[in-house]
Design a protein around this motif. Structure first.
Motif, short mmCIF file in Angstrom:
data_model
loop_
_atom_site.label_atom_id
_atom_site.label_comp_id
_atom_site.label_asym_id
_atom_site.label_seq_id
_atom_site.Cartn_x
_atom_site.Cartn_y
_atom_site.Cartn_z
N ASP A 45 29.47 -111.05 30.31
CA ASP A 45 28.48 -111.41 30.90
C ASP A 45 27.78 -112.64 30.03
O ASP A 45 27.00 -113.57 30.57
CB ASP A 45 27.27 -110.21 30.60
N LEU A 56 32.57 -106.22 28.21
CA LEU A 56 31.72 -106.47 29.46
C LEU A 56 30.60 -107.41 28.73
O LEU A 56 30.46 -108.21 29.61
CB LEU A 56 31.28 -105.32 30.05
N THR A 57 30.03 -107.18 27.78
CA THR A 57 29.14 -107.82 27.14
C THR A 57 29.55 -109.29 26.90
O THR A 57 28.60 -109.98 27.34
CB THR A 57 28.50 -107.03 25.76
N ILE A 104 40.06 -104.81 35.19
CA ILE A 104 39.62 -103.53 34.48
C ILE A 104 40.93 -102.62 34.19
O ILE A 104 41.26 -102.31 33.06
CB ILE A 104 38.72 -102.61 35.41
#
Length: 286
Positions: free
Chosen positions: A40, A36-37, A232
């Motif tokens: 982002d 997820l980082t 996901i």
């Protein structure tokens, strides 16, 4: 993952890196870096390029929303062949996923439903605007945009949606197995989102389409969110079967996930930034 995060910082404009680069590296060094980082960081890089003039010592960007999204969609199509057509990795990966987790079929179904729902929401949400444009074109030869691009956009969206639905639910496409059918929507749906955003982006210059453009933008942002959520279960499914897959397969899928998420984030941002139609009050601010 941390090394990849540092590498992604090279995607930012030089003015941004000169101003915020050291601070961002310190932040990445102090926190755990997850998938997820990385997503982002990709979203923020796209935002930095499209708003370079807001960066101290930066300049306005020549990059525009639709061309950026088209580049992202083309990248996904380029990754499509190595990503979901390595039959041996798909078969071995699915077998490994079944051994690793008992609910692999549920993950495949969840990702397929989310990707298909995202594509369908984008299409259905743009119907009122397409109808408005075509209706106005029938009344006036000066209508903007012209009917021909509108018709081509409609055909493109419907064609991609048909390919996705026919392959996943009717087994009429490439024999990619449950794993391939679970992730392939992540390659196709962002292209539908990009096509669905093209008409609102062009029509927003005409106040007559204000309400229809705003409505289409909200629907497209929702579609982008649903499509992003589809990754996901798709990522969980891929990771659970990674032991049976080759690196030649895993790398394109990982890159495709990042590109697809970046496209979804960009679509949502640009869709929600559509101008409010005249006569509607601005939202209250604190």
């Amino acid at each position: 993952m941390r090394s990849l995060a540092y590498l992604l910082l090279r995607l930012y404009p030089r003015a941004w890196r000169d101003r915020y680069g050291d601070e961002m590296r310190d932040l990445l060094a102090a926190r755990p870096v997850r998938l997820l980082t990385l997503a982002d960081l990709c979203f923020a890089a796209l935002d930095a390029w499209t708003h370079r003039k807001l960066i101290p010592s930066g300049r306005g960007s020549f990059l525009q929303p639709v061309p950026l999204l088209v580049i992202g969609a083309c990248a996904l199509w380029g990754l499509w062949n190595p990503g979901v057509r390595d039959v041996s990795s798909l078969d071995r990966g699915w077998a490994a996923a079944l051994e690793t987790i008992g609910f692999a079929p549920a993950l495949a179904a969840a990702s397929s439903i989310a990707f298909t729902a995202g594509a369908c929401l984008a299409i259905l949400g743009s119907v009122p605007l397409h109808a408005h444009v075509l209706w106005r074109a029938a009344l006036s030869k000066q209508a903007t945009p012209t009917p021909a691009p509108v018709a081509l956009t409609i055909l493109g969206m419907l064609g991609l949606a048909y390919i996705q639905i026919a392959d996943v639910y009717f087994d009429l496409g490439f024999p990619s197995g449950p794993l391939g059918k679970g992730i392939e929507g992540g390659f196709l749906a962002p292209t539908v989102l990009t096509l669905a955003l093209a008409l609102p982006y062009v029509a927003q210059s005409d106040p007559a389409f204000g309400r229809s453009v705003r409505s289409a933008g909200k629907a497209n942002a929702l579609a982008a969110g649903v499509t992003a959520l589809g990754w996901i279960p798709a990522i969980a499914l891929t990771m659970s079967g990674a032991s049976g897959m080759s690196l030649r397969f895993l790398i394109p899928v990982a890159v495709s996930a990042l590109v697809s998420l970046a496209v979804c984030g960009a679509v949502a941002r640009f869709a929600l930034s559509m101008p409010r139609p005249a006569g509607l009050p601005e939202p209250a601010t604190a």
